[in-house]
Design an enzyme around this catalytic site. Sequence first.
Site, PDB file in Angstrom:
ATOM      1  N   LYS A 118      65.528  77.819  58.950  1.00 26.41           N
ATOM      2  CA  LYS A 118      64.817  79.025  59.383  1.00 26.41           C
ATOM      3  C   LYS A 118      63.794  79.452  58.323  1.00 26.41           C
ATOM      4  O   LYS A 118      63.886  79.032  57.155  1.00 26.41           O
ATOM      5  CB  LYS A 118      65.830  80.156  59.627  1.00 26.41           C
ATOM      6  CG  LYS A 118      66.623  80.566  58.389  1.00 26.41           C
ATOM      7  CD  LYS A 118      67.826  81.439  58.759  1.00 26.41           C
ATOM      8  CE  LYS A 118      68.624  81.814  57.524  1.00 26.41           C
ATOM      9  NZ  LYS A 118      69.921  82.434  57.881  1.00 26.41           N
ATOM     10  N   MET A 161      46.411  91.778  44.181  1.00 30.10           N
ATOM     11  CA  MET A 161      46.589  91.082  45.462  1.00 30.10           C
ATOM     12  C   MET A 161      46.480  89.569  45.293  1.00 30.10           C
ATOM     13  O   MET A 161      47.278  88.807  45.844  1.00 30.10           O
ATOM     14  CB  MET A 161      45.543  91.561  46.479  1.00 30.10           C
ATOM     15  CG  MET A 161      45.803  91.006  47.879  1.00 30.10           C
ATOM     16  SD  MET A 161      44.541  91.457  49.080  1.00 30.10           S
ATOM     17  CE  MET A 161      44.674  93.239  49.089  1.00 30.10           C
ATOM     18  N   ARG A 188      77.008  92.200  61.873  1.00 29.52           N
ATOM     19  CA  ARG A 188      75.585  91.993  62.106  1.00 29.52           C
ATOM     20  C   ARG A 188      75.384  91.565  63.562  1.00 29.52           C
ATOM     21  O   ARG A 188      74.785  92.307  64.332  1.00 29.52           O
ATOM     22  CB  ARG A 188      75.063  90.940  61.116  1.00 29.52           C
ATOM     23  CG  ARG A 188      73.574  90.869  61.027  1.00 29.52           C
ATOM     24  CD  ARG A 188      73.108  89.981  59.900  1.00 29.52           C
ATOM     25  NE  ARG A 188      73.398  88.561  60.110  1.00 29.52           N
ATOM     26  CZ  ARG A 188      72.983  87.591  59.290  1.00 29.52           C
ATOM     27  NH1 ARG A 188      72.282  87.882  58.216  1.00 29.52           N
ATOM     28  NH2 ARG A 188      73.271  86.335  59.552  1.00 29.52           N
ATOM     29  N   TYR A 194      44.894  96.797  36.907  1.00 25.45           N
ATOM     30  CA  TYR A 194      44.805  98.049  37.664  1.00 25.45           C
ATOM     31  C   TYR A 194      45.686  99.139  37.077  1.00 25.45           C
ATOM     32  O   TYR A 194      46.782  98.867  36.611  1.00 25.45           O
ATOM     33  CB  TYR A 194      45.233  97.804  39.116  1.00 25.45           C
ATOM     34  CG  TYR A 194      44.213  97.080  39.957  1.00 25.45           C
ATOM     35  CD1 TYR A 194      42.877  97.494  40.002  1.00 25.45           C
ATOM     36  CD2 TYR A 194      44.584  95.984  40.731  1.00 25.45           C
ATOM     37  CE1 TYR A 194      41.944  96.837  40.789  1.00 25.45           C
ATOM     38  CE2 TYR A 194      43.663  95.323  41.535  1.00 25.45           C
ATOM     39  CZ  TYR A 194      42.347  95.747  41.559  1.00 25.45           C
ATOM     40  OH  TYR A 194      41.445  95.107  42.337  1.00 25.45           O
TER      41      TYR A 194
HETATM   42  C1  PLP Z   1      71.016  81.839  57.041  1.00 22.65           C
HETATM   43  C2  PLP Z   1      72.352  81.494  57.607  1.00 22.65           C
HETATM   44  C3  PLP Z   1      73.116  80.440  57.060  1.00 22.65           C
HETATM   45  C4  PLP Z   1      72.752  79.724  55.777  1.00 22.65           C
HETATM   46  O1  PLP Z   1      73.256  80.417  54.664  1.00 22.65           O
HETATM   47  P1  PLP Z   1      73.065  79.874  53.160  1.00 22.65           P
HETATM   48  O2  PLP Z   1      73.735  80.890  52.318  1.00 22.65           O
HETATM   49  O3  PLP Z   1      71.589  79.824  52.919  1.00 22.65           O
HETATM   50  O4  PLP Z   1      73.687  78.521  53.107  1.00 22.65           O
HETATM   51  C5  PLP Z   1      74.267  80.069  57.736  1.00 22.65           C
HETATM   52  N1  PLP Z   1      74.666  80.720  58.865  1.00 22.65           N
HETATM   53  C6  PLP Z   1      73.988  81.758  59.381  1.00 22.65           C
HETATM   54  C7  PLP Z   1      74.496  82.448  60.585  1.00 22.65           C
HETATM   55  C8  PLP Z   1      72.815  82.187  58.761  1.00 22.65           C
HETATM   56  O5  PLP Z   1      72.139  83.243  59.265  1.00 22.65           O
END
Ligand code: PLP
Length: 369
Positions: A38, A313, A136, A264
């Site tokens: 992801k 930036m 979550r 800045y």
């Molecule tokens: C992002 C994620 C992972 C990966 O976790 P890591 O700590 O990066 O290995 C695994 N399962 C879910 C549901 C996630 O959202």
Amino acid sequence: MAKAGETVLEIDLLALEHNYRFLKSRLDPKTKFLGVVKAFAYGSDSVAIAKKLEALGADYFAVAYVSEGVTLREAGIKTRILVLHPLPVSFDNLVAYNLEPNIYSPKILNNFLQVAKKKGLEQYPIHLKFNTGLNRLGFVESEIDALTAVLDNQDQIKVVSVFSHLAASEDLNEQEFTENQIETFEHLTKVLLPKLKHKPMLHLLNTSGVINYAKAQYDMVRCGIGLYGFGNEAAIDAQLKPTATLKTVISQIHIIDKGQSIGYNRAYKAEAAVVTATLPIGHADGIGRQYGNGNAHVTINGKKAPIVGNVCMDMIMINVTGIDCKEGDEVIVFGTSPTAEEFASGAKTISYEILTGISQRVTRVVVDN
Ligand SMILES: *Cc1c(COP(=O)(O)O)cnc(C)c1O
């Protein structure tokens, strides 16, 4: 590796291979491996990473959103892809690209089933997520009967896996909490599985789960950060190799007299003469303002050099007093030293955040030798 002539994020596929093999070595050979790719494969290049992992034999991929899965399919990735956070607006694309949804609530289940009926799908693979403490996404135990009643009465969708996610697998002070999550998952699946028509795969562990709770590996594990070289503890980091190196160059060197200011808002005032280097990278590239004013350092010709003043930036200024360097020299923002974890800790954040925040303006250079 070639010297950078501009800001580049170099992605080392041999480091990825090393990390993949390291994680696999901690697992039973029968356990399937899902590579989490992801967010551009944690800020790198999801296509290059997925192609390499596919060649290495990864069993599954996961992305957060449908659009990320579409990118992989359009690049020719054939491996199965779990979409961790699909939203109803993208269900048409999800099916068109043969992506597999995480079904995490009664509403999403009903929504997806409607789509599956309308499209005349048969046994379309879905994954059920249970909430065991992260709070979550996910079903809870009291929803199991209603859930299985919906699943029983149809042939459009098929549960191919049941999973949950650990909240604190990297934190050994939370061992009791994590053991409790594992027990909850164990219990939920004992209640659920006899009510399903097919035996699904079970999976629970992320990277730190693999490191600290390998006994709960079930049929598959889901690793992200470990593939990219970080294990949330120094002893594991030492055995992994960072896949991403953020490099840039020195654009200009300034000799600053005592009493002058830098950048800045005049955030840095020289108490003595200093030498600074200006680099072509700034907050628009993912180096947030929290890294400025000495909180993080980069490496120039093997020497540590802190960021001085505010991050701009498109640029940062570095204190290179006493460092042998010149305009055009290469700078390592993070890589092996400092690591992304070390760089991130200067601003009280974690490797995940700095890695995924490197903006798409920065050219990705993939190295596979
Ligand atoms: C992002 C994620 C992972 C990966 O976790 P890591 O700590 O990066 O290995 C695994 N399962 C879910 C549901 C996630 O959202």
